[in-house]
Design a protein around this motif. Structure first.
Motif, mmCIF file in Angstrom:
data_model
loop_
_atom_site.group_PDB
_atom_site.id
_atom_site.type_symbol
_atom_site.label_atom_id
_atom_site.label_comp_id
_atom_site.label_asym_id
_atom_site.label_seq_id
_atom_site.Cartn_x
_atom_site.Cartn_y
_atom_site.Cartn_z
ATOM 1 N N HIS A 20 0.847 -1.205 0.000
ATOM 2 C CA HIS A 20 0.000 0.000 0.000
ATOM 3 C C HIS A 20 0.878 1.248 0.000
ATOM 4 O O HIS A 20 1.539 1.539 0.990
ATOM 5 C CB HIS A 20 -0.930 0.012 1.213
ATOM 6 C CG HIS A 20 -1.672 1.303 1.350
ATOM 7 N ND1 HIS A 20 -2.473 1.796 0.340
ATOM 8 C CD2 HIS A 20 -1.723 2.225 2.338
ATOM 9 C CE1 HIS A 20 -2.980 2.954 0.717
ATOM 10 N NE2 HIS A 20 -2.541 3.246 1.920
ATOM 11 N N HIS A 22 1.897 5.172 -2.475
ATOM 12 C CA HIS A 22 1.461 6.212 -3.418
ATOM 13 C C HIS A 22 2.684 6.750 -4.174
ATOM 14 O O HIS A 22 3.818 6.439 -3.831
ATOM 15 C CB HIS A 22 0.800 7.369 -2.657
ATOM 16 C CG HIS A 22 -0.317 6.944 -1.758
ATOM 17 N ND1 HIS A 22 -1.616 6.817 -2.178
ATOM 18 C CD2 HIS A 22 -0.327 6.605 -0.448
ATOM 19 C CE1 HIS A 22 -2.386 6.427 -1.170
ATOM 20 N NE2 HIS A 22 -1.624 6.289 -0.107
ATOM 21 N N LYS A 170 -9.744 -0.621 -3.386
ATOM 22 C CA LYS A 170 -9.589 -0.041 -2.054
ATOM 23 C C LYS A 170 -10.797 0.817 -1.729
ATOM 24 O O LYS A 170 -11.311 1.517 -2.607
ATOM 25 C CB LYS A 170 -8.325 0.835 -2.022
ATOM 26 C CG LYS A 170 -8.105 1.493 -0.668
ATOM 27 C CD LYS A 170 -6.970 2.493 -0.694
ATOM 28 C CE LYS A 170 -6.879 3.196 0.648
ATOM 29 N NZ LYS A 170 -6.041 4.384 0.628
ATOM 30 N N HIS A 269 -2.933 0.156 7.857
ATOM 31 C CA HIS A 269 -2.457 1.070 8.924
ATOM 32 C C HIS A 269 -2.822 0.555 10.325
ATOM 33 O O HIS A 269 -1.975 0.326 11.132
ATOM 34 C CB HIS A 269 -2.972 2.500 8.783
ATOM 35 C CG HIS A 269 -3.123 2.971 7.389
ATOM 36 N ND1 HIS A 269 -2.186 2.700 6.444
ATOM 37 C CD2 HIS A 269 -4.106 3.664 6.761
ATOM 38 C CE1 HIS A 269 -2.563 3.221 5.285
ATOM 39 N NE2 HIS A 269 -3.730 3.809 5.451
ATOM 40 N N ASP A 323 2.861 3.021 3.049
ATOM 41 C CA ASP A 323 1.890 4.099 2.806
ATOM 42 C C ASP A 323 2.626 5.398 2.476
ATOM 43 O O ASP A 323 2.133 6.481 2.755
ATOM 44 C CB ASP A 323 0.937 4.304 3.985
ATOM 45 C CG ASP A 323 -0.277 5.141 3.589
ATOM 46 O OD1 ASP A 323 -0.577 5.249 2.385
ATOM 47 O OD2 ASP A 323 -0.906 5.720 4.495
HETATM 48 ZN ZN LIG Z 1 -3.038 4.861 3.095
#
Ligand SMILES: [Zn+2]
Length: 390
Positions: A20, A22, A170, A269, A323
């Motif tokens: 996970h 970005h 997601k 998370h 993340d």
């Molecule tokens: Zn996230």
């Protein structure tokens, strides 16, 4: 990456799958812009001061400064000036290759033209990248293009297109209506009524932002129909998240209802609800958990947080993620803090005689790589790039 003495070889040498994450920002950053991306605060403020004075800020000075040819603990001023001198692309290459992550499952739901694409991110690391599709974003694309009665079919068609070649879907229900979702699949009439309400709100000038529980739940069930793993934001996030509504125990009815769907559900998370998440991973076979984002934000306490997750979560149900968003440094520190925490947990059990060295090495392989490969059925990469020249 330089690790303190005591990190197990089998953890230090593992490749990592970041399930996970970005893109990173493709421009040089001012100090304020850098601090805005450091943690979940909006930025430096008159009361909390510089965000370099946080665990993640300190970790960057400790672990990333040497990657930019500076001494450990270089000052924020020296760090940022060296960063500008090297340029964002070179910094990103150094951070990403130091992380040891070679496979990235990228949530592409945040629209920011400044962020690297999946392929660009993978190229910076010399690794592979895969897409994860945000369900709420698909709904927001669909709602203005059809009538309320057509909404369910239009959503299914658009989602099928969007997930072509994608690895997972997601939901950010936690940010929009909270995790207290009803377990059942909404009926076509309920979906049409909810879509009509949403279209009316948009017609009356509301922004196109999905917050309706029925339509979010419809998105989740339609996502499950596609057979791809479902990621759910849980717990820790920026101030748009209402943490009271982010406890994964609220998901219990939905998890019970989806246990036989044949699709893994990933709780992302999870902090500060990581113990609750660990419990859910134990009692529901299809639940996977991580403490991504958390580990690089809690500094030396990472080993405690990961140990608490692993109190109940089976070793086969725990995944690695950073993340990381915006700053490539977050990949480097996310991976470093994770390796330290995992090593500490494994060494504690090893030294206490709870498991053998071969068991500890096997757990390292599972949590760094193997569990993600199984959960996401990772086959040859959708987007792959050769390792860039040094
Ligand atoms: Zn996230």
């Amino acid at each position: 990456m330089e690790y303190p003495v005591g990190v197990m070889d089998s953890v230090r040498s593992q490749r990592l799958i970041d399930h996970h994450c970005h893109g990173v920002v493709r421009r040089d950053l001012s100090r304020v812009d850098f601090e805005r991306l450091l943690c979940e605060a909006d930025g430096p403020g008159p009361w909390h001061g510089s965000l370099f004075d946080t665990h993640v800020g300190l970790a960057i000075r400790r672990y990333c400064a040497p990657l930019l040819d500076l001494a450990r603990h270089a000052s924020p001023e020296d760090y940022l000036s060296r960063r500008t001198e090297l340029g964002h692309a070179e910094v990103a290459r150094r951070m990403l290759s130091a992380s040891g992550i070679d496979e990235f499952l990228v949530d592409t739901g945040l629209t920011d033209d400044d962020l690297t694409t999946v392929a660009e991110l993978a190229a910076l690391a010399g690794g592979r990248g895969r897409h994860v599709v945000r369900l709420e974003r698909v709904a927001e694309q669909v709602v203005r293009t059809c009538t309320a009665d057509e909404y369910a079919d239009a959503f299914a068609v658009t989602l099928a297109d969007a997930t072509e070649g994608a690895t997972a879907v997601k939901s950010i229900a936690a940010y929009r209506c909270g995790l207290d979702l009803r377990p059942d699949r909404p009926t076509p009439a309920e979906v049409a009524r909810a879509a009509a309400r949403w279209r009316d709100e948009i017609g009356n000038g509301a922004g196109v932002r999905l917050t309706d529980e029925t339509l979010i739940r419809h998105g989740i069930w339609t996502g499950l129909d596609g057979g791809r793993p479902l990621q759910l934001h849980v717990g820790y996030g920026d101030r748009d998240a209402d943490l009271r509504r982010g406890d994964p125990l609220l998901l219990t009815p939905l998890l019970r209802a989806t246990v036989d769907a044949g699709v893994p559900v990933m709780l992302l998370h999870t902090y500060p609800f990581h113990r609750q998440a660990g419990y859910l991973a134990q009692v529901y076979d299809h639940v996977f958990v991580d403490v991504g984002l958390t580990l690089h934000n809690v500094g030396p306490r990472g080993r405690v947080v990961l140990a608490e997750l692993l109190e109940l979560a089976p070793f086969g149900s725990v995944l690695f993620s950073t993340d990381a968003y915006g700053l490539p440094e977050l990949y480097a520190v996310g991976a470093t803090m994770f390796r330290q925490a995992l090593s500490a947990v494994l060494l504690t059990g090893l030294n206490a005689g709870y498991w053998s060295k071969p068991d500890a090495d096997r757990f390292a392989g599972m949590i760094c790589v193997g569990n993600a490969e199984r959960a996401y059925s990772l086959l040859p990469a959708a987007v792959s790039s050769p390792r860039p020249p040094p």
